[in-house]
Design an enzyme around this catalytic site. Structure first.
Site, PDB file in Angstrom:
ATOM      1  N   HIS A 121     -40.177   4.296 -20.787  1.00 16.66           N
ATOM      2  CA  HIS A 121     -40.347   2.834 -20.683  1.00 16.66           C
ATOM      3  C   HIS A 121     -41.184   2.428 -19.469  1.00 16.66           C
ATOM      4  O   HIS A 121     -41.307   1.244 -19.187  1.00 16.66           O
ATOM      5  CB  HIS A 121     -38.988   2.131 -20.590  1.00 16.66           C
ATOM      6  CG  HIS A 121     -38.082   2.374 -21.759  1.00 16.66           C
ATOM      7  ND1 HIS A 121     -38.476   2.167 -23.063  1.00 16.66           N
ATOM      8  CD2 HIS A 121     -36.796   2.812 -21.819  1.00 16.66           C
ATOM      9  CE1 HIS A 121     -37.456   2.472 -23.874  1.00 16.66           C
ATOM     10  NE2 HIS A 121     -36.438   2.875 -23.143  1.00 16.66           N
TER      11      HIS A 121
HETATM   12 ZN    ZN Z   1     -33.168   5.797 -24.900  1.00 18.10          ZN
END
Ligand code: ZN
Length: 306
Positions: A121
């Site tokens: 992320h």
């Molecule tokens: Zn995850």
């Protein structure tokens, strides 16, 4: 020949008690792999800290400096979700070094497994969802810059979309990003991978494995990568606190075997990272993270882990 794994004692950094990120899992995983003889101490490799230059192959100099020196804004820190400390900053960097080393070892041995990694992320100028620097993206770039590979396939099977990785390699034909994730999960705003397969809430072992088995062989023959980077996140498990799928331990093991044996049969080297996993029971979680290593030992080194 035993399975090659990568571990560093600094993979664990202290967090405030009750923090929901399961930091102790990395050392416990390493201990379990040795106790269960999935590998031997001679096949455990210890990474080095990557230079700032390598981190900046993906991240902006401002972000790298801000994070490493602990001078990011409170808002940027909150988005990451882990409280800054110099130990955590070191841990973040050494885990990136771990994925770089794992990728290089995979080229040498056909397969190598990190005992951390999968911070998918993280974007070039900010971190998010427990991810600070994007180890998968950095490892891909480092190997390309060093002339070790041309084409890379990232197989991201963490339950959350690999949004940072997808964004970083948008328009870059040399790195193919494949993400199979629960459609109704973090991140709220998805990015476009080269191939996204959003999955419905509650999908079970058979449903999941059917979809994966259908995609993977075609994907490999289409991309023909020099290396596969595999994020084997186990937050797809039915009892995971943050995932919304319904895989069992056996389903996860079958998944890891499917990925590894398909790549192995076609001659593609695989470097794996453990990705996410957020179970109430640390012991169950560590066992689940060990399934990729058990499957790798079996597929690549004919070791029956039982
Ligand atoms: Zn995850």
């Amino acid at each position: 020949m035993n399975l090659t794994i990568v571990y560093h004692p600094d993979y664990v950094a202290p967090l405030p008690e009750e923090h929901r990120f399961p930091m102790p899992k990395f050392k416990l995983l390493y201990d379990l792999l040795l106790t269960d003889k999935i590998t031997v101490p001679e096949q455990v490799y210890c990474p080095e800290l990557p230079s700032t230059e390598l981190l900046e192959l993906v991240h902006t100099p401002e972000y790298v400096r801000g994070y490493c020196q602990g001078t990011l804004t409170a808002k940027a820190q909150r988005r990451i979700g882990l409280p800054w400390s110099s130990a955590l900053a070191k841990r973040t960097c050494i885990a990136v070094g771990g994925t770089i080393l794992t990728a290089k070892l995979a080229l040498k041995y056909g397969c190598a497994c990190n005992t951390a990694g999968g911070t998918h992320h993280a974007f070039p100028s900010y971190g998010s969802g427990f991810c600070i620097f994007n180890d998968l993206a950095i490892a891909a770039k480092v190997l390309q810059v060093e002339g070790l590979v041309r084409k890379i396939l990232i197989v991201d099977l963490d339950v959350h979309q690999g949004d940072g990785t997808a964004w970083i390699f948008q328009g870059d034909r040399s790195v193919f990003t494949f993400s199979m994730h629960c459609e109704a999960n973090f991140p709220g705003r998805k990015q476009s991978s080269d191939l996204d397969i959003p999955l419905p809430i509650g999908l079970d072992d058979d449903g999941y494995l059917q979809i994966l088995a259908k995609q993977l062989p075609d994907l490999l023959s289409e991309v023909k990568p020099d290396l596969v980077l595999f994020d084997a996140g186990v937050d797809t498990h039915v009892s995971d606190r943050l995932g919304k799928l319904a895989l069992t331990d056996w389903g996860l093991y079958r998944r890891e075997r499917l990925v590894l044996s398909t790549c192995f049969a076609a001659g593609y080297p695989v470097a794996s990272v453990i990705g996410g996993g957020y179970s109430k029971s640390l012991q169950d979680l560590v066992y689940r993270h060990s399934l990729i290593h058990r499957a790798a030992a079996e597929v690549y080194f004919n070791l029956n882990s039982g």
